[in-house]
Design a protein around this motif. Structure first.
Motif, PDB file in Angstrom:
ATOM      1  N   ALA A 275       0.831  -1.209   0.000  1.00 56.76           N
ATOM      2  CA  ALA A 275       0.000   0.000   0.000  1.00 56.76           C
ATOM      3  C   ALA A 275       0.865   1.258   0.000  1.00 56.76           C
ATOM      4  O   ALA A 275       0.595   2.206  -0.746  1.00 56.76           O
ATOM      5  N   LEU A 276       1.906   1.277   0.823  1.00 58.51           N
ATOM      6  CA  LEU A 276       2.778   2.439   0.882  1.00 58.51           C
ATOM      7  C   LEU A 276       3.484   2.687  -0.442  1.00 58.51           C
ATOM      8  O   LEU A 276       3.516   3.816  -0.934  1.00 58.51           O
ATOM      9  N   LEU A 277       4.053   1.644  -1.027  1.00 61.77           N
ATOM     10  CA  LEU A 277       4.763   1.819  -2.290  1.00 61.77           C
ATOM     11  C   LEU A 277       3.817   2.210  -3.415  1.00 61.77           C
ATOM     12  O   LEU A 277       4.200   2.953  -4.320  1.00 61.77           O
ATOM     13  N   SER A 278       2.584   1.731  -3.361  1.00 62.33           N
ATOM     14  CA  SER A 278       1.593   2.115  -4.371  1.00 62.33           C
ATOM     15  C   SER A 278       1.253   3.591  -4.246  1.00 62.33           C
ATOM     16  O   SER A 278       0.993   4.260  -5.231  1.00 62.33           O
ATOM     17  N   GLU A 279       1.258   4.084  -3.027  1.00 56.42           N
ATOM     18  CA  GLU A 279       0.879   5.480  -2.801  1.00 56.42           C
ATOM     19  C   GLU A 279       2.043   6.448  -2.948  1.00 56.42           C
ATOM     20  O   GLU A 279       1.949   7.445  -3.665  1.00 56.42           O
ATOM     21  N   ILE A 280       3.147   6.188  -2.250  1.00 55.11           N
ATOM     22  CA  ILE A 280       4.229   7.172  -2.207  1.00 55.11           C
ATOM     23  C   ILE A 280       5.279   6.972  -3.278  1.00 55.11           C
ATOM     24  O   ILE A 280       6.133   7.819  -3.462  1.00 55.11           O
ATOM     25  N   GLY A 281       5.217   5.854  -3.974  1.00 53.96           N
ATOM     26  CA  GLY A 281       6.221   5.593  -5.003  1.00 53.96           C
ATOM     27  C   GLY A 281       7.467   4.989  -4.391  1.00 53.96           C
ATOM     28  O   GLY A 281       7.451   4.502  -3.259  1.00 53.96           O
ATOM     29  N   PRO A 282       8.565   5.029  -5.131  1.00 51.61           N
ATOM     30  CA  PRO A 282       9.788   4.390  -4.647  1.00 51.61           C
ATOM     31  C   PRO A 282      10.191   4.879  -3.268  1.00 51.61           C
ATOM     32  O   PRO A 282      10.109   6.070  -2.969  1.00 51.61           O
TER      33      PRO A 282
ATOM     34  N   GLU B 118      16.678   3.469 -11.015  1.00 44.52           N
ATOM     35  CA  GLU B 118      16.868   4.854 -11.464  1.00 44.52           C
ATOM     36  C   GLU B 118      16.751   5.866 -10.332  1.00 44.52           C
ATOM     37  O   GLU B 118      17.213   6.994 -10.445  1.00 44.52           O
ATOM     38  N   ALA B 119      16.167   5.488  -9.208  1.00 46.78           N
ATOM     39  CA  ALA B 119      15.994   6.397  -8.076  1.00 46.78           C
ATOM     40  C   ALA B 119      17.075   6.206  -7.010  1.00 46.78           C
ATOM     41  O   ALA B 119      17.018   6.824  -5.954  1.00 46.78           O
ATOM     42  N   ARG B 120      18.046   5.373  -7.303  1.00 46.60           N
ATOM     43  CA  ARG B 120      19.116   5.088  -6.342  1.00 46.60           C
ATOM     44  C   ARG B 120      19.969   6.322  -6.071  1.00 46.60           C
ATOM     45  O   ARG B 120      20.335   7.043  -6.987  1.00 46.60           O
ATOM     46  N   THR B 121      20.265   6.556  -4.803  1.00 47.53           N
ATOM     47  CA  THR B 121      21.178   7.635  -4.414  1.00 47.53           C
ATOM     48  C   THR B 121      22.115   7.081  -3.351  1.00 47.53           C
ATOM     49  O   THR B 121      21.669   6.647  -2.291  1.00 47.53           O
ATOM     50  N   GLY B 122      23.378   7.089  -3.634  1.00 49.26           N
ATOM     51  CA  GLY B 122      24.351   6.577  -2.672  1.00 49.26           C
ATOM     52  C   GLY B 122      24.098   5.114  -2.355  1.00 49.26           C
ATOM     53  O   GLY B 122      23.939   4.293  -3.248  1.00 49.26           O
ATOM     54  N   ARG B 123      24.020   4.817  -1.064  1.00 49.22           N
ATOM     55  CA  ARG B 123      23.840   3.431  -0.635  1.00 49.22           C
ATOM     56  C   ARG B 123      22.371   3.017  -0.545  1.00 49.22           C
ATOM     57  O   ARG B 123      22.067   1.856  -0.360  1.00 49.22           O
ATOM     58  N   GLU B 124      21.465   3.989  -0.616  1.00 51.09           N
ATOM     59  CA  GLU B 124      20.033   3.690  -0.528  1.00 51.09           C
ATOM     60  C   GLU B 124      19.561   2.924  -1.755  1.00 51.09           C
ATOM     61  O   GLU B 124      19.887   3.294  -2.886  1.00 51.09           O
ATOM     62  N   ARG B 125      18.808   1.860  -1.520  1.00 49.89           N
ATOM     63  CA  ARG B 125      18.231   1.054  -2.604  1.00 49.89           C
ATOM     64  C   ARG B 125      16.713   1.174  -2.536  1.00 49.89           C
ATOM     65  O   ARG B 125      16.072   0.419  -1.820  1.00 49.89           O
TER      66      ARG B 125
END
Length: 179
Positions: A26-33, A68-75
């Motif tokens: 539900a969270l990923l559907s709403e807020i995106g990546p 494509e939304a990766r920044t640094g170590r965050e996946r």
């Protein structure tokens, strides 16, 4: 993001029969990546727990890495579909129970926080309980019309939302019921 995932695989339904997995979808559907740490913050779970549940959801193709939304170590992860849909009679009993428990959690949170709402939001919020006499075709039409109506209000891009818009959760059912 595609339309709701149409669940028809018993293994996938059993995998989803967990409240945290339903909440993550539900969270990923709403807020995106979102990253594991962001999802942990939203769910109150540990990052290890969220990571495990994401791996189970990915195993069944319900989430994927948002490379494509990766920044640094965050996946960051994203939902492959916008929500879930299944035929109630074909659903796993565990999924049914987890789903209904999650819907009731949302209602409980509303009740606990309603004193903080403005009078306008208190007036606008609603519970609906009604009865009709429908054929199976008419019930299917009602479902389709409700989905179409709500689709116009999803506004996944924050730039498309009015400044005073708040997240609103809808839960509806249409079930044949003998007295």
């Amino acid at each position: 993001m595609e339309e709701p995932a149409r669940l028809n695989d018993a293994r996938v339904m059993r995998a989803l029969a967990h409240p945290i997995r339903l909440r993550i979808i539900a969270l990923l559907s709403e807020i995106g990546p979102a990253s594991v740490s962001a999802l942990a913050g939203h769910t109150g779970e540990s990052t290890a727990s969220v990571s495990y549940h994401l791996s189970q959801l990915a195993r069944f193709g319900l989430v994927e890495e948002a490379v494509e939304a990766r920044t640094g170590r965050e996946r960051p992860w994203r939902a492959v579909h916008r929500g879930l849909s299944w035929d109630w009679n074909d659903g796993d009993h565990g999924l049914r129970a987890a789903y209904l428990k999650e819907r009731l959690r949302v209602v409980d949170e509303f009740v606990a926080a309603e004193d903080a709402l403005t009078p306008e939001w208190k007036t606008a919020a609603f519970f609906l309980d009604d009865v009709g006499h429908l054929t199976t075709a008419e019930l299917a039409e009602v479902s389709d019309r409700i989905k179409a109506l709500l689709a116009g209000y999803r506004r996944p891009d924050p730039a498309d939302r009015p400044a005073d818009a708040q997240r609103v959760v809808f839960f509806a059912y249409g079930l044949p019921h003998e007295r």
